[in-house]
Design a protein around this motif. Structure first.
Motif, PDB file in Angstrom:
ATOM      1  N   PRO A 115       7.456  24.423   6.572  1.00  0.00           N
ATOM      2  CA  PRO A 115       7.092  24.384   7.995  1.00  0.00           C
ATOM      3  C   PRO A 115       8.236  24.705   8.950  1.00  0.00           C
ATOM      4  O   PRO A 115       7.975  25.026  10.120  1.00  0.00           O
ATOM      5  CB  PRO A 115       6.590  22.945   8.189  1.00  0.00           C
ATOM      6  N   GLN A 116       9.484  24.631   8.503  1.00  0.00           N
ATOM      7  CA  GLN A 116      10.590  24.958   9.397  1.00  0.00           C
ATOM      8  C   GLN A 116      10.486  26.391   9.915  1.00  0.00           C
ATOM      9  O   GLN A 116      10.883  26.681  11.046  1.00  0.00           O
ATOM     10  CB  GLN A 116      11.927  24.769   8.677  1.00  0.00           C
ATOM     11  N   TRP A 117       9.924  27.302   9.118  1.00  0.00           N
ATOM     12  CA  TRP A 117       9.925  28.705   9.539  1.00  0.00           C
ATOM     13  C   TRP A 117       8.618  29.437   9.267  1.00  0.00           C
ATOM     14  O   TRP A 117       8.469  30.601   9.651  1.00  0.00           O
ATOM     15  CB  TRP A 117      11.090  29.434   8.871  1.00  0.00           C
ATOM     16  N   SER A 118       7.665  28.798   8.637  1.00  0.00           N
ATOM     17  CA  SER A 118       6.466  29.517   8.191  1.00  0.00           C
ATOM     18  C   SER A 118       5.676  30.134   9.331  1.00  0.00           C
ATOM     19  O   SER A 118       5.017  31.170   9.140  1.00  0.00           O
ATOM     20  CB  SER A 118       5.563  28.576   7.377  1.00  0.00           C
ATOM     21  N   ALA A 119       5.708  29.546  10.521  1.00  0.00           N
ATOM     22  CA  ALA A 119       4.927  30.079  11.644  1.00  0.00           C
ATOM     23  C   ALA A 119       5.562  31.321  12.266  1.00  0.00           C
ATOM     24  O   ALA A 119       4.918  32.008  13.071  1.00  0.00           O
ATOM     25  CB  ALA A 119       4.763  28.995  12.714  1.00  0.00           C
ATOM     26  N   LEU A 120       6.789  31.643  11.887  1.00  0.00           N
ATOM     27  CA  LEU A 120       7.498  32.752  12.529  1.00  0.00           C
ATOM     28  C   LEU A 120       7.170  34.106  11.904  1.00  0.00           C
ATOM     29  O   LEU A 120       7.384  35.142  12.532  1.00  0.00           O
ATOM     30  CB  LEU A 120       9.011  32.509  12.448  1.00  0.00           C
ATOM     31  N   ALA A 121       6.701  34.120  10.671  1.00  0.00           N
ATOM     32  CA  ALA A 121       6.395  35.383   9.988  1.00  0.00           C
ATOM     33  C   ALA A 121       5.695  35.065   8.673  1.00  0.00           C
ATOM     34  O   ALA A 121       5.755  33.930   8.183  1.00  0.00           O
ATOM     35  CB  ALA A 121       7.673  36.185   9.718  1.00  0.00           C
ATOM     36  N   ASP A 122       5.047  36.076   8.108  1.00  0.00           N
ATOM     37  CA  ASP A 122       4.590  35.979   6.728  1.00  0.00           C
ATOM     38  C   ASP A 122       5.795  36.379   5.875  1.00  0.00           C
ATOM     39  O   ASP A 122       5.987  37.536   5.526  1.00  0.00           O
ATOM     40  CB  ASP A 122       3.408  36.929   6.492  1.00  0.00           C
ATOM     41  N   TRP A 123       6.628  35.387   5.569  1.00  0.00           N
ATOM     42  CA  TRP A 123       7.927  35.682   4.976  1.00  0.00           C
ATOM     43  C   TRP A 123       7.821  36.297   3.589  1.00  0.00           C
ATOM     44  O   TRP A 123       8.626  37.167   3.225  1.00  0.00           O
ATOM     45  CB  TRP A 123       8.779  34.411   4.928  1.00  0.00           C
ATOM     46  N   ASP A 124       6.857  35.887   2.819  1.00  0.00           N
ATOM     47  CA  ASP A 124       6.689  36.463   1.484  1.00  0.00           C
ATOM     48  C   ASP A 124       6.457  37.965   1.590  1.00  0.00           C
ATOM     49  O   ASP A 124       7.113  38.769   0.922  1.00  0.00           O
ATOM     50  CB  ASP A 124       5.531  35.773   0.766  1.00  0.00           C
ATOM     51  N   ALA A 125       5.536  38.356   2.476  1.00  0.00           N
ATOM     52  CA  ALA A 125       5.229  39.781   2.648  1.00  0.00           C
ATOM     53  C   ALA A 125       6.366  40.518   3.345  1.00  0.00           C
ATOM     54  O   ALA A 125       6.736  41.632   2.955  1.00  0.00           O
ATOM     55  CB  ALA A 125       3.927  39.932   3.441  1.00  0.00           C
ATOM     56  N   GLU A 126       6.925  39.905   4.376  1.00  0.00           N
ATOM     57  CA  GLU A 126       7.935  40.596   5.164  1.00  0.00           C
ATOM     58  C   GLU A 126       9.233  40.810   4.379  1.00  0.00           C
ATOM     59  O   GLU A 126       9.922  41.816   4.557  1.00  0.00           O
ATOM     60  CB  GLU A 126       8.220  39.800   6.440  1.00  0.00           C
ATOM     61  N   LEU A 127       9.569  39.862   3.511  1.00  0.00           N
ATOM     62  CA  LEU A 127      10.803  39.998   2.732  1.00  0.00           C
ATOM     63  C   LEU A 127      10.622  40.829   1.470  1.00  0.00           C
ATOM     64  O   LEU A 127      11.612  41.223   0.843  1.00  0.00           O
ATOM     65  CB  LEU A 127      11.336  38.616   2.348  1.00  0.00           C
ATOM     66  N   SER A 128       9.381  41.102   1.090  1.00  0.00           N
ATOM     67  CA  SER A 128       9.130  41.800  -0.174  1.00  0.00           C
ATOM     68  C   SER A 128       9.904  43.109  -0.309  1.00  0.00           C
ATOM     69  O   SER A 128      10.585  43.332  -1.327  1.00  0.00           O
ATOM     70  CB  SER A 128       7.631  42.030  -0.356  1.00  0.00           C
ATOM     71  N   PRO A 129       9.861  44.018   0.691  1.00  0.00           N
ATOM     72  CA  PRO A 129      10.635  45.256   0.516  1.00  0.00           C
ATOM     73  C   PRO A 129      12.136  45.027   0.497  1.00  0.00           C
ATOM     74  O   PRO A 129      12.878  45.788  -0.136  1.00  0.00           O
ATOM     75  CB  PRO A 129      10.214  46.103   1.731  1.00  0.00           C
ATOM     76  N   HIS A 130      12.582  43.981   1.153  1.00  0.00           N
ATOM     77  CA  HIS A 130      14.021  43.694   1.172  1.00  0.00           C
ATOM     78  C   HIS A 130      14.478  43.062  -0.137  1.00  0.00           C
ATOM     79  O   HIS A 130      15.617  43.287  -0.576  1.00  0.00           O
ATOM     80  CB  HIS A 130      14.344  42.817   2.371  1.00  0.00           C
ATOM     81  N   TYR A 131      13.598  42.299  -0.776  1.00  0.00           N
ATOM     82  CA  TYR A 131      13.908  41.833  -2.135  1.00  0.00           C
ATOM     83  C   TYR A 131      14.046  43.039  -3.066  1.00  0.00           C
ATOM     84  O   TYR A 131      14.946  43.081  -3.920  1.00  0.00           O
ATOM     85  CB  TYR A 131      12.820  40.903  -2.653  1.00  0.00           C
ATOM     86  N   ALA A 132      13.161  44.010  -2.906  1.00  0.00           N
ATOM     87  CA  ALA A 132      13.233  45.201  -3.768  1.00  0.00           C
ATOM     88  C   ALA A 132      14.551  45.943  -3.570  1.00  0.00           C
ATOM     89  O   ALA A 132      15.197  46.376  -4.537  1.00  0.00           O
ATOM     90  CB  ALA A 132      12.047  46.119  -3.477  1.00  0.00           C
ATOM     91  N   THR A 133      14.970  46.077  -2.309  1.00  0.00           N
ATOM     92  CA  THR A 133      16.252  46.726  -2.030  1.00  0.00           C
ATOM     93  C   THR A 133      17.402  45.931  -2.612  1.00  0.00           C
ATOM     94  O   THR A 133      18.330  46.481  -3.230  1.00  0.00           O
ATOM     95  CB  THR A 133      16.443  46.887  -0.512  1.00  0.00           C
TER      96      THR A 133
END
Length: 552
Positions: A115-133
């Motif tokens: 809950p500290q950050w979940s409302a700010l973005a869909d972090w799983d989806a948003e970070l997915s391409p950056h995890y790949a990089t």
């Protein structure tokens, strides 16, 4: 260092576009991505620069292994202590990548939905391409490609605990190639350094003298320097002060200096704090208190995480001749004791026995200090010869398996400054969520299961081991996080969703200090992915006056 006064922005003159403080996973990503966007980048690193042959051969070479610059030790292993935790961290150009265990897991859903950050973005989806990089840049091998006695023991321990289906080989950042054979850069079309195939010597965490470990000096930092970034080692940042017309004055001195401190100050349009959680928090706390950065959020120090971690293990009374426990990379496998608790095997190579001094007789962590000490003494007196043999440092790395245990539990510490003997030092108290654990029952269970398998397969007596700090209610962590976390407002954290410090435009936190929750796995890949995402929002130098997207 570049000549001063050559970079103009508006009415002010700056020595650098961006100063990056720290060269670990956040700082190295920042250096490469910003120099690629046309910024003049200067990186300060408190530690020394290492070539492969400069690393200690074993952990007993304390001058090259431990970081205590005031005592002449300029190694890669930092050790910090707070009332509620003892912290193992990295030092040197490349930061924690020099002494980490090459282990690059991606966390599960609980991390992204905190809950500290979940409302700010869909972090799983948003970070997915950056995890790949991040995986591509760090050369991640999705599955450690070898199997041996340790991997068999870990699989058996998982079966014994009823969680065999969770056992897996770890993703690691190592160039395996042909063992000991030098080859041209296999990762970046020849732009990176030559590499040597892994020899499975086990000394990843003492410093890879082979050249197989994918440290940041083999990827991000090597490329950043080639493209124009400047790295100054052995420079400790003592102050970051906002300038009246915008930008910052960054003051450094020679690391570990007693007399000739060689204090210098440069002016930068923007500053990226990436000094590791300990270093970044130190600076933020001190600069807020001194008035150099007066508008830092009062939330600094809150939600400091330890990855809810414990370091226990298993040790045999003598080297099991049928088991090569020290052969392999530092971490090779893992399993889950329960849905919140992740266990990995850890090893040091032959001869690297110094860290065994932290191991002790395992005691019940939920008991009072008096009972813990009584149990320790009682267990020793019942079998003194056996306990002496278990506790011996002789060939320690070849006799045992460390169990690194991490959790996704929502617990935290709150850090602050206090004065001690006339000096300001960091201290801790219990914070938000469950109390930060002084022991983990799951770690004790895992260590006991691993010890039973070592004894069964090795044919020699073996036992579970705890740590001396844990005896006194202080857990060990190698993954110190948070304290300057991503947040929706300055009331709830220190940086916004783009890693910009609330109240101080041009100041950014891009390292483990910004991580808002316990990932329950080794955090290096996540810090790298978060840094990649943060840097993706910066425009090219000269666009929008060189500022990232507007703060909201």
């Amino acid at each position: 260092m570049r000549d001063a006064g050559t970079t103009a922005r508006g009415d002010s003159v700056f020595d650098e576009d961006v100063v990056v403080i720290g060269s670990g996973f956040g700082g190295s990503v920042s250096a490469l991505r910003l120099v690629d966007k046309g910024y003049r980048v200067l990186v300060y690193e408190a530690g020394r620069r290492f070539e492969d042959e400069d690393f200690a051969k074993t952990s007993w070479d304390v001058r090259r292994y431990l970081w205590a610059p005031a005592l002449g030790c300029y190694g890669i292993q930092r050790i910090h202590r707070l009332p509620h935790v003892m912290i193992l961290a990295g030092a040197g150009v490349g930061g924690g990548s020099l002494n980490y265990a090459n282990t690059l897991y991606q966390p599960g859903g609980a991390f992204f939905t905190d809950p500290q950050w979940s409302a700010l973005a869909d972090w799983d989806a948003e970070l997915s391409p950056h995890y790949a990089t991040a995986k591509r840049m760090l050369g991640v091998v999705d599955r450690y490609p070898h199997s041996g006695p340790v991997e068999r023991i870990m699989a058996g321990a998982a079966e014994d605990l009823g969680v065999g289906d969770t056992f897996r080989h770890a993703p690691v950042g190592v160039w395996f190639g042909k063992p000991g054979e030098r080859t041209a850069d296999p990762f970046f079309d020849g732009e990176g350094p030559d590499r040597t195939g892994c020899t499975l010597c086990g000394n990843c965490m003492v410093g890879c003298r082979v050249g197989a470990k994918n440290t940041l000096m083999k990827n991000y930092l090597a490329l950043a320097e080639r493209r124009g970034a400047v790295i100054e080692p052995l420079r400790t940042v003592t102050e970051v002060r906002e300038l009246p017309g915008g930008g910052f004055a960054v003051t450094t001195e020679r690391s570990g200096a007693w007399l000739r401190r060689e204090r210098r100050t440069v002016r930068a349009r923007q500053v990226v704090l990436a000094a590791g959680t300990w270093g970044t928090q130190q600076l933020l706390h001190r600069m807020k208190q001194s008035g150099a950065l007066p508008r830092i959020s009062d939330a600094v120090g809150r939600l400091t995480r330890t990855n809810s971690e414990a370091l226990d293990g298993a040790i045999a009374t003598e080297v099991p001749t049928s088991l090569e426990l020290a052969k392999g990379v530092a971490i090779t496998t893992s399993f889950h004791v329960d849905e919140r608790t992740h266990v990995e095997n850890v090893r040091y190579g032959p001869g690297s026995n110094l860290m065994g001094a932290l191991a002790s007789i395992m005691v019940p962590g939920d008991a009072s200090l008096g009972r813990r000490l009584g149990t320790l003494v009682g267990r020793f007196l019942r079998a003194p010869i056996r306990q002496v043999r278990l506790g011996s440092l002789r060939r320690w790395s070849e006799r045992g398996i460390i169990a690194l245990v991490m959790q996704t539990v929502d617990n935290s510490l709150t850090l602050s400054l206090r004065r001690r003997f006339g000096r300001l030092v960091m201290t801790s108290r219990q914070g938000h969520g469950e109390p930060n654990p002084s022991h983990l029952p799951q770690a004790h269970r895992a260590a006991a299961a691993i010890a039973a398998r070592v004894q069964k397969e090795g044919g020699v007596p073996a036992g579970a081991r705890g740590s001396w700090p844990e005896v006194f209610g202080i857990p060990l962590t190698a993954h110190f996080l948070g304290g300057a976390v991503i947040s929706a407002s300055p009331e709830t954290g220190v940086v916004d969703r783009y890693h910009r410090v609330w109240g101080h435009p041009g100041l950014h936190v891009v390292d483990g200090a910004a991580v808002p929750a316990n990932p329950g796995v080794n955090p290096s890949l996540t810090i790298t992915a978060l840094a990649e995402r943060a840097m993706s929002f910066w425009p090219r130098s000269g666009d929008v006056d060189g500022r990232p997207v507007q703060q909201t």
